[in-house]
Design a protein around this motif. Structure first.
Motif, PDB file in Angstrom:
ATOM      1  N   ASP A 216       1.901   3.310  -5.099  1.00  0.00           N
ATOM      2  CA  ASP A 216       2.797   4.051  -5.977  1.00  0.00           C
ATOM      3  C   ASP A 216       3.924   4.604  -5.102  1.00  0.00           C
ATOM      4  OD1 ASP A 216       1.821   6.408  -4.719  1.00  0.00           O
ATOM      5  OD2 ASP A 216       0.280   6.676  -6.246  1.00  0.00           O
ATOM      6  N   GLU A 217       4.767   5.426  -5.672  1.00  0.00           N
ATOM      7  CA  GLU A 217       5.910   5.946  -4.910  1.00  0.00           C
ATOM      8  C   GLU A 217       5.476   6.802  -3.717  1.00  0.00           C
ATOM      9  OE1 GLU A 217       9.166   5.173  -5.118  1.00  0.00           O
ATOM     10  OE2 GLU A 217       8.423   3.665  -6.520  1.00  0.00           O
ATOM     11  N   LYS A 218       4.326   7.460  -3.846  1.00  0.00           N
ATOM     12  CA  LYS A 218       3.832   8.313  -2.751  1.00  0.00           C
ATOM     13  C   LYS A 218       3.243   7.501  -1.604  1.00  0.00           C
ATOM     14  CE  LYS A 218       2.789  12.405  -5.551  1.00  0.00           C
ATOM     15  NZ  LYS A 218       1.702  13.317  -6.029  1.00  0.00           N
ATOM     16  N   THR A 219       2.677   6.339  -1.912  1.00  0.00           N
ATOM     17  CA  THR A 219       2.004   5.559  -0.867  1.00  0.00           C
ATOM     18  C   THR A 219       2.875   4.439  -0.308  1.00  0.00           C
ATOM     19  OG1 THR A 219       0.976   4.094  -2.516  1.00  0.00           O
ATOM     20  CG2 THR A 219      -0.278   6.039  -1.812  1.00  0.00           C
ATOM     21  N   LYS A 220       4.033   4.197  -0.877  1.00  0.00           N
ATOM     22  CA  LYS A 220       4.927   3.148  -0.378  1.00  0.00           C
ATOM     23  C   LYS A 220       5.352   3.472   1.053  1.00  0.00           C
ATOM     24  CE  LYS A 220       8.702   0.247  -2.024  1.00  0.00           C
ATOM     25  NZ  LYS A 220       9.728   0.062  -3.073  1.00  0.00           N
ATOM     26  N   LYS A 221       5.154   2.524   1.954  1.00  0.00           N
ATOM     27  CA  LYS A 221       5.444   2.682   3.390  1.00  0.00           C
ATOM     28  C   LYS A 221       4.764   3.932   3.966  1.00  0.00           C
ATOM     29  CE  LYS A 221       9.533  -0.178   3.708  1.00  0.00           C
ATOM     30  NZ  LYS A 221      10.923  -0.336   4.180  1.00  0.00           N
ATOM     31  N   LEU A 222       3.525   4.130   3.531  1.00  0.00           N
ATOM     32  CA  LEU A 222       2.726   5.243   4.038  1.00  0.00           C
ATOM     33  C   LEU A 222       2.483   5.095   5.539  1.00  0.00           C
ATOM     34  CD1 LEU A 222       1.096   7.760   3.015  1.00  0.00           C
ATOM     35  CD2 LEU A 222      -0.874   6.244   2.796  1.00  0.00           C
ATOM     36  N   ILE A 223       2.290   3.859   5.970  1.00  0.00           N
ATOM     37  CA  ILE A 223       2.145   3.568   7.399  1.00  0.00           C
ATOM     38  C   ILE A 223       3.515   3.148   7.906  1.00  0.00           C
ATOM     39  CG2 ILE A 223       0.866   2.264   9.138  1.00  0.00           C
ATOM     40  CD1 ILE A 223      -0.852   4.073   7.288  1.00  0.00           C
ATOM     41  N   ASN A 224       4.178   4.064   8.595  1.00  0.00           N
ATOM     42  CA  ASN A 224       5.569   3.862   8.975  1.00  0.00           C
ATOM     43  C   ASN A 224       5.795   4.188  10.447  1.00  0.00           C
ATOM     44  OD1 ASN A 224       5.667   6.746   9.069  1.00  0.00           O
ATOM     45  ND2 ASN A 224       6.038   6.775   6.864  1.00  0.00           N
ATOM     46  N   GLU A 225       7.032   4.052  10.879  1.00  0.00           N
ATOM     47  CA  GLU A 225       7.369   4.265  12.286  1.00  0.00           C
ATOM     48  C   GLU A 225       7.035   5.680  12.747  1.00  0.00           C
ATOM     49  OE1 GLU A 225       8.453   3.410  16.060  1.00  0.00           O
ATOM     50  OE2 GLU A 225       8.292   1.975  14.417  1.00  0.00           O
ATOM     51  N   ASP A 226       7.290   6.649  11.888  1.00  0.00           N
ATOM     52  CA  ASP A 226       7.028   8.050  12.243  1.00  0.00           C
ATOM     53  C   ASP A 226       5.542   8.277  12.517  1.00  0.00           C
ATOM     54  OD1 ASP A 226       7.805  10.890  12.468  1.00  0.00           O
ATOM     55  OD2 ASP A 226       6.613  11.114  10.644  1.00  0.00           O
ATOM     56  N   VAL A 246       2.623  -0.574   3.961  1.00  0.00           N
ATOM     57  CA  VAL A 246       3.026  -0.473   5.366  1.00  0.00           C
ATOM     58  C   VAL A 246       4.489  -0.876   5.511  1.00  0.00           C
ATOM     59  CG1 VAL A 246       0.682  -1.055   6.104  1.00  0.00           C
ATOM     60  CG2 VAL A 246       2.425  -2.833   6.071  1.00  0.00           C
ATOM     61  N   ASP A 247       5.119  -0.352   6.557  1.00  0.00           N
ATOM     62  CA  ASP A 247       6.450  -0.809   6.942  1.00  0.00           C
ATOM     63  C   ASP A 247       6.221  -2.022   7.851  1.00  0.00           C
ATOM     64  OD1 ASP A 247       8.883  -1.284   8.212  1.00  0.00           O
ATOM     65  OD2 ASP A 247       9.432   0.816   8.298  1.00  0.00           O
ATOM     66  N   GLU A 248       6.363  -3.203   7.292  1.00  0.00           N
ATOM     67  CA  GLU A 248       5.997  -4.421   8.022  1.00  0.00           C
ATOM     68  C   GLU A 248       6.816  -4.624   9.293  1.00  0.00           C
ATOM     69  OE1 GLU A 248       4.088  -7.207   4.499  1.00  0.00           O
ATOM     70  OE2 GLU A 248       6.248  -7.336   4.862  1.00  0.00           O
ATOM     71  N   LYS A 249       8.086  -4.266   9.261  1.00  0.00           N
ATOM     72  CA  LYS A 249       8.929  -4.412  10.457  1.00  0.00           C
ATOM     73  C   LYS A 249       8.466  -3.465  11.564  1.00  0.00           C
ATOM     74  CE  LYS A 249      13.020  -6.196   8.105  1.00  0.00           C
ATOM     75  NZ  LYS A 249      14.448  -5.961   7.744  1.00  0.00           N
ATOM     76  N   SER A 250       8.025  -2.274  11.161  1.00  0.00           N
ATOM     77  CA  SER A 250       7.507  -1.310  12.134  1.00  0.00           C
ATOM     78  C   SER A 250       6.178  -1.792  12.723  1.00  0.00           C
ATOM     79  CB  SER A 250       7.330   0.060  11.471  1.00  0.00           C
ATOM     80  OG  SER A 250       6.912   1.017  12.413  1.00  0.00           O
ATOM     81  N   ILE A 251       5.357  -2.428  11.892  1.00  0.00           N
ATOM     82  CA  ILE A 251       4.095  -3.006  12.378  1.00  0.00           C
ATOM     83  C   ILE A 251       4.384  -4.014  13.487  1.00  0.00           C
ATOM     84  CG2 ILE A 251       2.163  -4.533  11.773  1.00  0.00           C
ATOM     85  CD1 ILE A 251       1.636  -1.829  10.640  1.00  0.00           C
TER      86      ILE A 251
END
Length: 322
Positions: A216-226, A246-251
């Motif tokens: 959902d909007e809260k979990t979108k890119k929950l795993i990110n660069e920060d 996840v932020d795939e580019k950050s992964i």
């Protein structure tokens, strides 16, 4: 009285006899796994009241699709996820949506949980490079690239502690892992399982991260660069949820710099768009780098789980007033 016409495009070949239950109330047309073009054609040429959709179609069920069937009253999915649906348009069209989310049956479905733990084991035990080494004839010539770790005493951090998270905690404890979780809505009565109030604290504590939350909007890119950059300790990350979490580019960036040891996923961003799969950054990177494991959203793809889910949808449809 004429029975309502029902379209079934979900998998069914291995339990098709059970679909006869539907004939008590509906006139079903069974067309499993048809493509977008075939779907539009059959929707245009029939007056369907109910459509039981494929759980993982390679196209989005949106305005373009649904406008071909103005008679549709019910959309049913033998699954819990809905990222392949234009939910706002479904609501606008006043189409009733039913699924197995929040149904009792999901507590008896283990396929996705088992798949997540398989990805975890495959990552930690270097299964992909090990298989490549065996089939190439190198065998154990390059032991440095094959040597790995035991699971015992490692720390598994669960992001999401619903059905899959709870199942994973049981499997993990049996393997001697320490288990923690982050989930604002769930608790655990097991004293061996540690709850974290902040996702950052869980991430820092863990050797392995497993993600099992709804998108959902809260979990979108929950795993990110920060989040990833908040900890120096290498992580193995398993994703059984949705690629967009996840932020795939950050992964990829953090696999390259060593902060992420392995990334194992059953999902990628925008996977319902078949034309974009080969251009997905995780797919492109994973073709060349064995630190990535990808399976094609097969977590729920088992004879047992699919039949259980389908039978629950059938029971809901039988009780439904059309």
């Amino acid at each position: 009285m004429k029975k309502p016409l029902l379209l079934w495009t979900a998998a069914s070949g291995f339990f098709e006899k059970d679909l006869n239950i539907l004939r008590k109330k509906y006139n079903p047309i069974i067309k499993p796994k048809i493509n977008k073009k075939e779907t539009i054609k059959i929707l245009k040429n029939n007056i369907f009241k109910v459509w039981v959709i494929d759980t993982c179609p390679n196209f989005e069920i949106n305005k373009e699709i649904l406008d071909n069937c103005p008679s549709l009253l019910v959309l049913a999915s033998p699954a819990t996820g809905s990222t392949h649906l234009d939910n706002k348009y479904i609501i606008k069209k006043k189409i009733k949506y039913i699924s197995i989310r929040n149904r009792k049956i999901i507590n008896k479905i283990y396929s996705s949980s088992e798949h997540a733990f398989t990805l975890l084991l495959a990552s930690i035990r270097n299964l992909r490079p090990g298989m490549s080494s065996a089939f190439s004839g190198e065998w154990r010539n390059n032991e440095k690239n094959l040597r790995t770790f035991e699971l015992s005493e490692k720390k598994l951090g669960l992001i999401g502690f619903g059905r899959i998270g709870k199942n994973l905690s049981r499997y993990a404890l049996a393997f001697g892992l320490k288990v923690g979780f982050f989930d604002p809505y769930k608790n655990s009565k097991n004293s061996k399982i540690k709850k974290f109030k902040k996702i950052r604290d869980l991430y820092r504590w863990s050797n392995i991260i497993s993600i099992q939350v709804h998108l959902d909007e809260k979990t979108k890119k929950l795993i990110n660069e920060d989040l990833i950059s908040s900890c120096k300790m290498q992580k193995t990350i398993v994703n059984i949820s949705r690629g967009e979490i996840v932020d795939e580019k950050s992964i990829i960036k953090n696999i390259k710099n060593g902060k992420i040891l392995k990334y194992a996923t059953d999902v990628i961003t925008d996977e319902q768009n078949k034309n974009k799969i080969n251009e997905n950054p995780i797919i492109k990177f994973g073709k060349k780098d064995s630190r990535v494991i990808v399976t094609p959203h097969t977590g729920g793809l088992s004879y047992d789980s699919e039949k259980k889910a389908a039978m629950d949808i059938i029971s809901q449809l039988i009780k439904l007033k059309i």
